[in-house]
Write an enzyme that holds these catalytic residues in place. Sequence first.
Site, PDB file in Angstrom:
ATOM      1  CB  CYS A 183      -0.865  -0.067   1.248  1.00  0.00           C
ATOM      2  SG  CYS A 183      -1.718  -1.465   1.659  1.00  0.00           S
ATOM      3  CG  HIS A 189      -6.486   0.923  -0.461  1.00  0.00           C
ATOM      4  ND1 HIS A 189      -5.214   1.346  -1.160  1.00  0.00           N
ATOM      5  CD2 HIS A 189      -6.187   0.020   0.571  1.00  0.00           C
ATOM      6  CE1 HIS A 189      -4.362   1.013  -0.210  1.00  0.00           C
ATOM      7  NE2 HIS A 189      -4.905   0.127   0.674  1.00  0.00           N
ATOM      8  CB  CYS A 228      -1.421   0.960   7.673  1.00  0.00           C
ATOM      9  SG  CYS A 228      -3.079   0.532   6.772  1.00  0.00           S
TER      10      CYS A 228
END
Length: 394
Positions: free
Chosen positions: A88, A349, A378
């Site tokens: 991510c 996302h 995160c």
Amino acid sequence: MSRIVLAEAYRTPIGVFGGVFKDIPAYELGATVIRQILEHSQIDPNEINEVILGNVLQAGQGQNPARIAAIHGGVPEAVPSFTVNKVCGSGLKAIQLAYQSIVAGDNEIVIAGGMESMSQSPMLLKNSRFGFKMGNQTLEDSMIADGLTDKFNDYHMGITAENLVEQYQISRKEQDQFAFDSQQKASRAQQAGVFDAEIVPVEVPQRKGDPLIISQDEGIRPQTTIDKLAQLRPAFKKDGSVTAGNASGINDGAAAMLVMTEDKAKALGLQPIAVLDSFGASGVAPSIMGIGPVEAIHKALKRSNKVINDVDIFELNEAFAAQSIAVNRELQLPQDKVNVNGGAIALGHPIGASGARTLVSLLHQLSDAKPTGVASLCIGGGQGIATVVSKYEV
């Protein structure tokens, strides 16, 4: 040394899983943003020293997807490119690597960002290369395996959010309220045209007729209510509280920007948006990966000689409402400064792009009244990444 500045920051709209961008490879989404950067800046593409793009789900795209995106986007073949995978955090790590390459004297101007097509991630048939003797075989979802599973504990990222629910005693009601607020903020921002300046429209070819022009995020749900969210079943644990409604989506998109020295920006006649002040990275237990931004933000702020109260805007990736609530509690963040236009629960996302997307959105919010910002995410596997930026002033 000349300051490191950011300019020409853009992103595509974010598409939902199997939605408007399902037939567009990640590298073409990346190429769309690169093309916009070159066209809007009007710089000679030969001025670009390197292209660095994050991309997590690379299987089947071809060698070095960043290279494909760069050339398809109009960057000359003589300009090198490479692809980054920090899950991510990939898109923001790409920008950090651009920053570091400039500080080291290797580059003066870099296109950096991230891209992802979760819709196009392939199914895998492992151990099939040399044939099967007998028995059934199972397809493995590369998106789940490479993007959404904690290898250390062999469970979905959603369980790491459930672990934070237990550790921080976060209620289902809190999570649903957080998700509802994200949807409402994003919906208001979309309706007010807040995202228009940062979004590059994407052409989606059709079998017949002209292509569709997609210019808005696909996944924002203005009709979401607390009652509807409360009716959703737990997604990862029988008696859990993390649902599809209070978690981020599975998405497609890309984002990128120019990273360069201030002197180079002046020489090219470019107007920087912001100065890159510092970065921070952290490692935490993989089982509670969502708390990673806390230490990363502390490190980044310390390196820029700032504290939480000095920051005007926080763009924190909303992997899960539970994860976001835990980070907000630990840092004691004023909520009127956090994700004021919604976050990943509403926007989506696309994992390799989100690091760059959060920073793009942050850059477009900086103003004389609110000159300092932090972007952070995160990272699956137990990490965090953060950056501090400030509005450019001569």
